[in-house]
Scaffold this motif. Structure first.
Motif, PDB file in Angstrom:
ATOM      1  N   GLU A  17       0.819  -1.206   0.000  1.00 33.31           N
ATOM      2  CA  GLU A  17       0.000   0.000   0.000  1.00 33.31           C
ATOM      3  C   GLU A  17       0.857   1.263   0.000  1.00 33.31           C
ATOM      4  OE1 GLU A  17      -3.685   1.997   2.537  1.00 33.31           O
ATOM      5  OE2 GLU A  17      -2.892   0.028   3.103  1.00 33.31           O
ATOM      6  N   LYS A  18       2.002   1.206   0.689  1.00 39.16           N
ATOM      7  CA  LYS A  18       2.895   2.364   0.772  1.00 39.16           C
ATOM      8  C   LYS A  18       3.828   2.465  -0.424  1.00 39.16           C
ATOM      9  CE  LYS A  18       2.967   2.361   5.844  1.00 39.16           C
ATOM     10  NZ  LYS A  18       2.413   3.717   6.056  1.00 39.16           N
ATOM     11  N   GLY A  19       3.779   1.470  -1.321  1.00 36.27           N
ATOM     12  CA  GLY A  19       4.659   1.467  -2.478  1.00 36.27           C
ATOM     13  C   GLY A  19       6.097   1.109  -2.133  1.00 36.27           C
ATOM     14  N   MET A  20       6.285   0.407  -1.028  1.00 41.71           N
ATOM     15  CA  MET A  20       7.627   0.001  -0.599  1.00 41.71           C
ATOM     16  C   MET A  20       8.009  -1.335  -1.234  1.00 41.71           C
ATOM     17  SD  MET A  20       7.254   0.800   3.494  1.00 41.71           S
ATOM     18  CE  MET A  20       8.950   0.355   3.870  1.00 41.71           C
ATOM     19  N   LEU A  21       9.303  -1.574  -1.347  1.00 45.89           N
ATOM     20  CA  LEU A  21       9.779  -2.902  -1.727  1.00 45.89           C
ATOM     21  C   LEU A  21       9.351  -3.908  -0.660  1.00 45.89           C
ATOM     22  CD1 LEU A  21      13.397  -1.966  -2.833  1.00 45.89           C
ATOM     23  CD2 LEU A  21      11.628  -2.866  -4.361  1.00 45.89           C
ATOM     24  N   LEU A  22       8.934  -5.098  -1.083  1.00 50.53           N
ATOM     25  CA  LEU A  22       8.544  -6.118  -0.096  1.00 50.53           C
ATOM     26  C   LEU A  22       9.737  -6.588   0.728  1.00 50.53           C
ATOM     27  CD1 LEU A  22       5.987  -8.395  -1.980  1.00 50.53           C
ATOM     28  CD2 LEU A  22       5.550  -6.536  -0.381  1.00 50.53           C
ATOM     29  N   GLN A  23      10.889  -6.704   0.091  1.00 54.66           N
ATOM     30  CA  GLN A  23      12.123  -7.143   0.754  1.00 54.66           C
ATOM     31  C   GLN A  23      11.894  -8.432   1.569  1.00 54.66           C
ATOM     32  OE1 GLN A  23      13.362  -3.487   2.816  1.00 54.66           O
ATOM     33  NE2 GLN A  23      14.776  -3.072   1.124  1.00 54.66           N
ATOM     34  N   ALA A  24      11.341  -9.410   0.885  1.00 56.80           N
ATOM     35  CA  ALA A  24      11.053 -10.703   1.518  1.00 56.80           C
ATOM     36  C   ALA A  24      12.183 -11.683   1.229  1.00 56.80           C
ATOM     37  CB  ALA A  24       9.729 -11.259   0.986  1.00 56.80           C
ATOM     38  N   ASP A  25      12.817 -12.161   2.288  1.00 56.57           N
ATOM     39  CA  ASP A  25      13.953 -13.077   2.116  1.00 56.57           C
ATOM     40  C   ASP A  25      13.612 -14.348   1.334  1.00 56.57           C
ATOM     41  OD1 ASP A  25      15.437 -11.231   3.439  1.00 56.57           O
ATOM     42  OD2 ASP A  25      15.778 -12.413   5.248  1.00 56.57           O
ATOM     43  N   PRO A  26      12.430 -14.948   1.529  1.00 55.16           N
ATOM     44  CA  PRO A  26      12.125 -16.161   0.748  1.00 55.16           C
ATOM     45  C   PRO A  26      12.150 -15.934  -0.764  1.00 55.16           C
ATOM     46  CG  PRO A  26      10.630 -15.986   2.606  1.00 55.16           C
ATOM     47  CD  PRO A  26      11.384 -14.692   2.539  1.00 55.16           C
ATOM     48  N   THR A  27      11.810 -14.715  -1.209  1.00 54.04           N
ATOM     49  CA  THR A  27      11.861 -14.445  -2.649  1.00 54.04           C
ATOM     50  C   THR A  27      13.302 -14.353  -3.137  1.00 54.04           C
ATOM     51  OG1 THR A  27      11.842 -12.012  -2.466  1.00 54.04           O
ATOM     52  CG2 THR A  27       9.709 -13.142  -2.456  1.00 54.04           C
ATOM     53  N   VAL A  28      14.198 -13.895  -2.257  1.00 56.24           N
ATOM     54  CA  VAL A  28      15.615 -13.812  -2.616  1.00 56.24           C
ATOM     55  C   VAL A  28      16.194 -15.215  -2.775  1.00 56.24           C
ATOM     56  CG1 VAL A  28      17.894 -13.051  -1.845  1.00 56.24           C
ATOM     57  CG2 VAL A  28      15.895 -11.594  -1.462  1.00 56.24           C
ATOM     58  N   ILE A  29      15.831 -16.082  -1.857  1.00 53.03           N
ATOM     59  CA  ILE A  29      16.294 -17.474  -1.926  1.00 53.03           C
ATOM     60  C   ILE A  29      15.795 -18.129  -3.208  1.00 53.03           C
ATOM     61  CG2 ILE A  29      16.062 -19.747  -0.834  1.00 53.03           C
ATOM     62  CD1 ILE A  29      15.929 -18.236   1.876  1.00 53.03           C
ATOM     63  N   PHE A  30      14.526 -17.869  -3.553  1.00 48.91           N
ATOM     64  CA  PHE A  30      13.949 -18.405  -4.784  1.00 48.91           C
ATOM     65  C   PHE A  30      14.671 -17.836  -6.006  1.00 48.91           C
ATOM     66  CE2 PHE A  30      10.976 -18.470  -8.317  1.00 48.91           C
ATOM     67  CZ  PHE A  30      10.409 -19.736  -8.230  1.00 48.91           C
ATOM     68  N   ALA A  31      14.925 -16.533  -5.986  1.00 42.99           N
ATOM     69  CA  ALA A  31      15.590 -15.873  -7.115  1.00 42.99           C
ATOM     70  C   ALA A  31      17.007 -16.404  -7.320  1.00 42.99           C
ATOM     71  CB  ALA A  31      15.625 -14.367  -6.891  1.00 42.99           C
ATOM     72  N   ASN A  32      17.676 -16.759  -6.229  1.00 46.08           N
ATOM     73  CA  ASN A  32      19.026 -17.315  -6.320  1.00 46.08           C
ATOM     74  C   ASN A  32      19.013 -18.803  -6.643  1.00 46.08           C
ATOM     75  OD1 ASN A  32      21.480 -15.432  -5.306  1.00 46.08           O
ATOM     76  ND2 ASN A  32      19.577 -14.771  -4.304  1.00 46.08           N
ATOM     77  N   ASN A  33      17.825 -19.412  -6.579  1.00 45.63           N
ATOM     78  CA  ASN A  33      17.678 -20.843  -6.858  1.00 45.63           C
ATOM     79  C   ASN A  33      18.618 -21.687  -6.000  1.00 45.63           C
ATOM     80  OD1 ASN A  33      16.478 -23.038  -8.186  1.00 45.63           O
ATOM     81  ND2 ASN A  33      18.118 -23.130  -9.702  1.00 45.63           N
ATOM     82  N   ASP A  34      18.736 -21.254  -4.736  1.00 42.59           N
ATOM     83  CA  ASP A  34      19.584 -21.984  -3.784  1.00 42.59           C
ATOM     84  C   ASP A  34      18.805 -22.115  -2.481  1.00 42.59           C
ATOM     85  OD1 ASP A  34      21.439 -23.063  -2.113  1.00 42.59           O
ATOM     86  OD2 ASP A  34      22.958 -21.494  -2.382  1.00 42.59           O
ATOM     87  N   PHE A  35      18.169 -23.249  -2.308  1.00 45.42           N
ATOM     88  CA  PHE A  35      17.297 -23.435  -1.158  1.00 45.42           C
ATOM     89  C   PHE A  35      18.037 -23.975   0.067  1.00 45.42           C
ATOM     90  CE2 PHE A  35      14.758 -23.914  -5.064  1.00 45.42           C
ATOM     91  CZ  PHE A  35      13.965 -22.782  -4.916  1.00 45.42           C
ATOM     92  N   THR A  36      19.369 -23.963  -0.019  1.00 42.37           N
ATOM     93  CA  THR A  36      20.175 -24.313   1.150  1.00 42.37           C
ATOM     94  C   THR A  36      20.548 -23.069   1.955  1.00 42.37           C
ATOM     95  OG1 THR A  36      22.299 -24.118  -0.025  1.00 42.37           O
ATOM     96  CG2 THR A  36      21.174 -26.248  -0.134  1.00 42.37           C
TER      97      THR A  36
END
Length: 347
Positions: free
Chosen positions: A241-260
C-alpha cells in the motif's frame, strides 16, 4: 454267463468310480480356479496401463506374483471373455480374493481412485514429479502442460502464475486419467475454492485471486507457525500500500535458486531476477511455492496493524519481532544477526 455279468459289473463299477473321481477332481479344480482364494499378499494394487493387452496383464500378474496360480487366472479370464475387455486402471487387491471376483472387477473397470494429497511443494518440477509418481502419465507429460503458455491462458493465467491454480488439498482421481483432464479437475476445484466471499475479500485489498496466492506463497515461505500468518500478511500488505519494496527473504532465496541458504547475505540481494523483491517493487510474477489454504486465508483475513518491518526472533522459535520504524527494526535485526554468529550460521 453269470461270471461274465459279474465281471462286467465289476468293470462298470470301476469305470463309474473313476468317472466320479475324475468329476470330483474337475469340480474341485473348477472351484479353485473360479471361487477359491487366489490373490496373494504380494501387492496392494494391480495397475493395468492404457496400452496393455491381455498378455501384458497376465505377465504383470505372473511377474508380481499377484495370484497363486497364473494358469487358473488365464483359464477364468478366457472363460469370462476378459481378453477382449481390457480396461486400464488401478485395481485394489485383497488377499484371498477369487479369480472370478478379481477378473469381474477388471472386466467391469471397477478401479479404486487415487487419494492424491499435496502440500509444501516448492517448484513446478516437484509437483510434476509427484503427479508422475501417483498417476499413469509420467512427470514429463505434466511439466509440459505446466510450462505451456497457451494452456495457462486458456484457464485465465499466465505461464508464470499458472502454479497458483493448484490448491493444496486431498483429491480423488482415477490413476489412468489423462494429464489434461487432471489439470482440468484442479481448475474446477480452484473455482470451487474461490467462493464469492473470498473473491470479495481479494477485491477489498486490491488484489486478483492470482496475486493473493502469490503473496500467500511469500507468507508461507516466511511463517513457520500458522498463527503468525495473518500478522505477516498484514505487514506485506502495508508495504504494498505504501509502495515500498517487499524485501522478503524467501523471494531472494527463490531468485538465487539456492534453497540451502539459511542466512541471506548482501551478495544474495544483488541477483537481477524479477523474483528478488529487494530489487523489484511489487509482487513477483508468480508464486515462490504452492501456497497453503491457511496462507491464502491469512492474506484475505490479514491482521490490521501498522508494522512494516519484521525480523526472526533470536530465540529461533520461528516467530518474528515486528516493528513500525526502521530504528526498532535495526535493534531486532542486530539481535538476530548476533544469534546467527553465535551458532556459526554464516550462509
Amino acid at each position: 454267463m453269470a461270471i461274465k455279468r459279474r465281471g462286467f459289473r465289476k468293470i462298470f463299477g470301476i469305470i463309474l468310480l473313476l468317472l466320479v473321481i475324475v468329476g470330483a477332481v474337475m469340480a474341485w479344480i473348477g472351484y479353485q480356479a473360479f471361487m477359491g482364494p487366489s490373490v496373494s499378499d504380494k501387492q496392494e494394487y494391480l495397475y493395468v496401463k492404457t496400452s496393455d493387452t491381455f498378455d501384458d496383464v497376465l505377465h504383470t500378474v505372473t511377474e508380481q506374483q499377484i495370484v497363486k496360480n497364473p494358469d487358473f487366472f488365464r483359464y477364468v479370464a478366457e472363460t469370462m471373455e476378459y481378453p477382449g475387455n481390457i480396461k486400464p486402471g488401478r485395481y485394489k487387491l485383497i488377499e484371498g480374493m477369487s479369480n472370478r471376483r478379481l477378473i469381474g472387477n477388471l472386466r467391469g473397470g471397477y478401479q479404486e481412485a487415487v487419494k492424491f494429497r499435496f502440500e509444501n511443494i516448492r517448484l513446478k518440477e516437484n509437483f510434476a514429479a509427484l503427479l508422475g509418481k501417483n498417476f499413469e502419465a509420467d512427470s514429463a507429460s505434466f511439466i509440459e502442460i505446466l510450462n505451456k503458455e497457451d494452456i495457462a491462458e486458456s484457464y485465465g493465467f499466465t505461464v508464470e502464475n499458472f502454479f497458483t491454480m493448484f490448491v493444496p488439498n486431498t483429491y480423488e482421481i482415477y490413476w489412468n486419467t489423462a494429464p489434461n483432464k487432471i489439470i482440468a479437475r484442479f481448475h474446477d476445484e480452484y473455482n470451487k475454492f474461490w467462493t464469492a466471499e473470498r473473491k470479495e475479500k481479494a477485491t477489498a485489498i486490491n488484489l486478483t485471486t492470482q496475486e493473493v496466492s502469490i503473496l500467500a506463497s511469500i507468507v508461507k515461505g516466511e511463517a513457520l507457525h500458522t498463527d503468525e500468518m495473518p500478522d505477516i500478511a498484514g505487514l506485506y500488505l502495508n508495504r504494498l500500500e505504501k509502495g515500498m519494496l517487499l524485501q522478503a527473504d524467501p523471494t531472494v532465496i527463490f531468485a538465487n535458486n539456492d534453497f540451502t541458504i539459511r542466512r541471506v547475505l548482501n551478495k544474495h540481494l544483488t541477483v537481477d531476477n524479477p523474483y528478488n523483491t529487494y530489487r523489484y517493487k511489487g509482487l513477483p510474477p508468480g508464486p515462490i511455492m504452492l501456497p497453503s489454504i491457511a496462507s491464502i486465508d491469512a492474506v484475505l483475513n490479514h491482521q490490521k496493524h501498522e508494522y512494516i518491518y519484521m525480523c526472526a526472533k533470536d530465540d529461533f522459535s520461528g516467530y518474528h519481532n515486528f516493528a513500525k520504524t526502521q530504528a526498532e527494526h535495526l535493534i531486532n535485526a542486530r539481535k538476530f544477526q548476533r544469534a546467527l554468529n553465535e551458532r556459526n550460521i554464516m550462509r
